[in-house]
Design a protein around this motif. Sequence first.
Motif, mmCIF file in Angstrom:
data_model
loop_
_atom_site.group_PDB
_atom_site.id
_atom_site.type_symbol
_atom_site.label_atom_id
_atom_site.label_comp_id
_atom_site.label_asym_id
_atom_site.label_seq_id
_atom_site.Cartn_x
_atom_site.Cartn_y
_atom_site.Cartn_z
ATOM 1 N N LEU A 50 -2.264 -1.477 -6.427
ATOM 2 C CA LEU A 50 -1.544 -1.364 -5.157
ATOM 3 C C LEU A 50 -2.408 -0.740 -4.074
ATOM 4 O O LEU A 50 -2.356 -1.159 -2.909
ATOM 5 C CB LEU A 50 -0.278 -0.516 -5.357
ATOM 6 C CG LEU A 50 0.678 -0.957 -6.467
ATOM 7 C CD1 LEU A 50 1.884 -0.028 -6.530
ATOM 8 C CD2 LEU A 50 1.117 -2.394 -6.274
ATOM 9 N N TRP B 28 0.844 -1.206 0.000
ATOM 10 C CA TRP B 28 0.000 0.000 0.000
ATOM 11 C C TRP B 28 0.876 1.252 0.000
ATOM 12 O O TRP B 28 0.634 2.191 -0.756
ATOM 13 C CB TRP B 28 -0.916 0.004 1.223
ATOM 14 C CG TRP B 28 -1.710 1.272 1.379
ATOM 15 C CD1 TRP B 28 -1.292 2.441 1.959
ATOM 16 C CD2 TRP B 28 -3.050 1.515 0.935
ATOM 17 N NE1 TRP B 28 -2.276 3.388 1.908
ATOM 18 C CE2 TRP B 28 -3.373 2.855 1.283
ATOM 19 C CE3 TRP B 28 -4.002 0.735 0.294
ATOM 20 C CZ2 TRP B 28 -4.616 3.417 1.005
ATOM 21 C CZ3 TRP B 28 -5.254 1.301 0.008
ATOM 22 C CH2 TRP B 28 -5.542 2.625 0.369
ATOM 23 N N ARG C 12 -4.084 -6.887 -3.336
ATOM 24 C CA ARG C 12 -2.950 -6.123 -3.839
ATOM 25 C C ARG C 12 -1.907 -7.047 -4.460
ATOM 26 O O ARG C 12 -1.758 -8.195 -4.052
ATOM 27 C CB ARG C 12 -2.304 -5.320 -2.699
ATOM 28 C CG ARG C 12 -3.231 -4.324 -2.060
ATOM 29 C CD ARG C 12 -2.638 -3.725 -0.792
ATOM 30 N NE ARG C 12 -3.689 -3.117 0.025
ATOM 31 C CZ ARG C 12 -3.626 -2.919 1.326
ATOM 32 N NH1 ARG C 12 -2.533 -3.275 1.990
ATOM 33 N NH2 ARG C 12 -4.634 -2.371 1.979
#
Length: 349
Positions: free
Chosen positions: A294, A244, A302
């Motif tokens: 992402l 992230w 992700r």
Amino acid sequence: MFANVQRQNRLAAPRLAPCRSHHPKRLESDEPPAKCARLSEAPSDGGLLPSPGSPQPPALHSPQHTGPTCIGSYLLLATGDNRALHLHTGQELQCKVFPLKVYQNKIQPYIHLPWHRNITGIVEVIQGETKAYVFFEKEFGDMHSYVRSCKRLSEEQAAKLFKQIISAVSHCHQSNIVLGDLKLRKFVFSDKERTQLRLESLEDAHIMTGEDDSLSDKHGCPAYVSPEILNTTGTYSGRSADVWSLGVMLFTLLVGRYPFHDSDPSSLFSKIRRGQFCIPDHVSPKARCLIRSLLRREPSERLTAEEILLHPWFEAASYPCLADQEPSNTDQLVPDVPQTCDDLDSFFC
């Protein structure tokens, strides 16, 4: 004066050796060393390190110190960026000083991690009676400051730099190291031309056991923190949280502002929890695809760091065809002042 320094390595080679090949040198005393006479006329950088044994706190930032300090074969130059100069080779390095009792824990991730060109390695460690002096490779500025000065990067340049960032993170993840508190400021340039990047610090990294990357640590920079860290009271996947943060970094490189930003921390965290952001029109479709792969609210959706390296955007970005545009929302620009995030630690208790 320091005495009986055991010299195990010289730094004459142009390529710095991996950290695991350097054993700590031992200094007999942390008493203030003598000034180096031949370098006594070196220009001041506005703030110099005090003598290592100085009883006046804070030991590393005393404004009363008036000259360079010798530590073994090194001359410590400036307080602000902890620069050091090797007295025999003239090579400039970075020096970090840790209490002797905790320094081994601080450098353990460096020792655990196999060498990688995009990750800073330890050049040498010198032990005193109360402090350890850890010397790292020289850097030429960090990515946060660079993006701030450029407004935003072209996709061609961003792809070249971001691929190096991903290579470093992927190497850490494959070696069971989760970075945590991942952000642009932690990546620095290895060359004056600003084409080669490396991860500057592993001090916030976590060494995991096996494939289980569960973490409960809630420390982090608010602009880069993932939704699950804000939402959960238990554990979360450290690797997914790192990814992230990589999404935030890529967005910032291409747009020149954070995807989630607000002067009020509670409003900022609400935006992150919702996971809603707007990508400007000048960003190419493949770059949009990667960013959205992402910055997914669900961690399991992700991409992994290894999968990011295979994304077609990196190849497509080698053929730039997009005109530069100025960011339209100036209040979302990367902050001009250094963002330590220390004053917001209370939000991650």
